[in-house]
Design a protein around this motif. Sequence first.
Motif, PDB file in Angstrom:
ATOM      1  N   THR A 141       0.835  -1.204   0.000  1.00  0.00           N
ATOM      2  CA  THR A 141       0.000   0.000   0.000  1.00  0.00           C
ATOM      3  C   THR A 141       0.868   1.252   0.000  1.00  0.00           C
ATOM      4  N   LEU A 201       0.902   4.066  -2.932  1.00  0.00           N
ATOM      5  CA  LEU A 201       0.639   5.481  -2.655  1.00  0.00           C
ATOM      6  C   LEU A 201       1.842   6.333  -3.056  1.00  0.00           C
ATOM      7  N   PHE A 202       3.055   5.883  -2.699  1.00  0.00           N
ATOM      8  CA  PHE A 202       4.250   6.685  -2.979  1.00  0.00           C
ATOM      9  C   PHE A 202       4.471   6.810  -4.493  1.00  0.00           C
ATOM     10  N   LEU A 203       4.145   5.765  -5.243  1.00  0.00           N
ATOM     11  CA  LEU A 203       4.351   5.807  -6.699  1.00  0.00           C
ATOM     12  C   LEU A 203       3.113   6.338  -7.421  1.00  0.00           C
ATOM     13  N   ASP A 204       2.090   6.745  -6.656  1.00  0.00           N
ATOM     14  CA  ASP A 204       0.873   7.311  -7.239  1.00  0.00           C
ATOM     15  C   ASP A 204       0.246   6.343  -8.253  1.00  0.00           C
ATOM     16  N   ARG A 205       0.268   5.048  -7.948  1.00  0.00           N
ATOM     17  CA  ARG A 205      -0.393   4.082  -8.820  1.00  0.00           C
ATOM     18  C   ARG A 205      -1.900   4.199  -8.622  1.00  0.00           C
ATOM     19  N   LEU A 256      12.232   1.699  -2.683  1.00  0.00           N
ATOM     20  CA  LEU A 256      10.831   1.255  -2.787  1.00  0.00           C
ATOM     21  C   LEU A 256      10.736  -0.263  -2.707  1.00  0.00           C
TER      22      LEU A 256
END
Lengths: 208, 208, 208
Positions: free
Chosen positions: B44, B48-52, B120
Amino acid sequence: MLNAIECSAVVASAIYGILLAARKQFDVVGVLAIAFAVAFGGGTLRDLFLDRPKLFWIEHDHYAVIVFALAVVGSILPRQLLKIEKLLPLPDALGLGLFSIVGASYAIDQGHSMFIASLLGVITGTFGGVIGEVICNEIPSLFRPAPLHATCSFAGAWVYLLINLTDAPGIVAVSAGIVVVVVMRLAALRWNVRFPAMSLGPHDESIK
Amino acid sequence: MLNAIECSAVVASAIYGILLAARKQFDVVGVLAIAFAVAFGGGTLRDLFLDRPKLFWIEHDHYAVIVFALAVVGSILPRQLLKIEKLLPLPDALGLGLFSIVGASYAIDQGHSMFIASLLGVITGTFGGVIGEVICNEIPSLFRPAPLHATCSFAGAWVYLLINLTDAPGIVAVSAGIVVVVVMRLAALRWNVRFPAMSLGPHDESIK
Amino acid sequence: MLNAIECSAVVASAIYGILLAARKQFDVVGVLAIAFAVAFGGGTLRDLFLDRPKLFWIEHDHYAVIVFALAVVGSILPRQLLKIEKLLPLPDALGLGLFSIVGASYAIDQGHSMFIASLLGVITGTFGGVIGEVICNEIPSLFRPAPLHATCSFAGAWVYLLINLTDAPGIVAVSAGIVVVVVMRLAALRWNVRFPAMSLGPHDESIK
């Protein structure tokens, strides 16, 4: 009507947050932070998890103003909040109902499965308190034996989702879901309905 | 093959989460929440960090069903889980390997630098456990001296990223990365390889 | 100039994180994680809340390299950091100022209200430390009586936002906001200006 419920739920959550922070002897900054966390935490997780472009408290910024004002007033007059505390279970149960159904409906409207929608309903309805307690360095009360809380949210979300499959008008599904949450929650509080604590038994040497 | 590894890794993480919650004497709601946090927390954060646009557990919703079922069964039969616990290091190491390489590959495919991709990878592979422990009010075991864990993830991610620079087929890079993580992790467990604790020395009066 | 302030602020935050982790006797993995959390936590929340497509530390990846190198060196030579610690308040105050104003400006540029922008300024400026302390299982020092910190960020954000309403050039608004934060923060440290702790009084039986 829904707006009035939502507003009273935000107020009730914020007051719970203020009291939580006051019991940890935080200052006004901590009171503000915990009030925001409890009132907005669940909806923020929902909006992030569903990749909604605007967080609800950024879009409807009067809620942030209300919580801010409550936290400042509560920091000055904390004992008045104690008197209000016993009135909170009803608006809190209404808010649990509303937020659970809204969370589930956002997920189902995006085309996700009913199971995922029910989880997002529970997250929206209950995780504000979890986030507030984690920040306060407390074990979340939601996860320990106590009158049913997340379970009411889960049950109401499923009632909403199942009625939503039929031809019934949307307002019926929403209302039925909220009513189920509220009635279950108030009944759980009244008769102290709870799940037992898990135990790994006396042979688990790793219990701390 | 990768699907089988992923599924066994989700199951292993969920069982770790259930045991963690059981040791804190949570009820079934807490067991569910910690199982979800450990199994889905790292992925998760990555999404969120990769804006998927879609969280992996929202997109592939059978994982949520599996974790839910495991947590309910585990709440009813907790002692059976204790018997399984000693079998967990292998699927857990496989999962650490798979999630680390998948996390790094998502980041590199978005055009980020190799260093960011390796971070990541580590976050994807290890932060589910960190989130679960933070919610349980425990200091994350990942951050204290213990057999190497995040370090294996980091090393395997770099092996993947470096082979990925060459003309070698993708499956070679992925497999080599996973093998490095698994072998390092099992070796660290077997021979108790760990980093020392930091110390600011006897002159630091602020040590608590 | 702004780049130099930003870089020194990231370095100062990372050193605070390393010292926090060292005091908890973490290993090098924990030191890295807390250094990242303190240095990047506030900006990460801002970028997620504002739905910005790229997290700042993913876009500008040299910051991650700097923090990584600092944490590794700090793990090897922790006592040198103790000597630097007393030099940190100035770069830290500068960073608080810069990050607060940048956070507020990102929000206002997206068309959000000034109140929301001031909250995002505070979150950007201060929540890295909160996240680091929550992971370390400590009650966030930001929320307990201590020299004003979030309050300085809030005041400076409003100075920036109000000047920004006028015809004054942007650099004036930014500079004035940063100066207000830095002067307030250094004054609060110097004269120990703080808010009192909340108390619910002797009649609250639920105080723990």
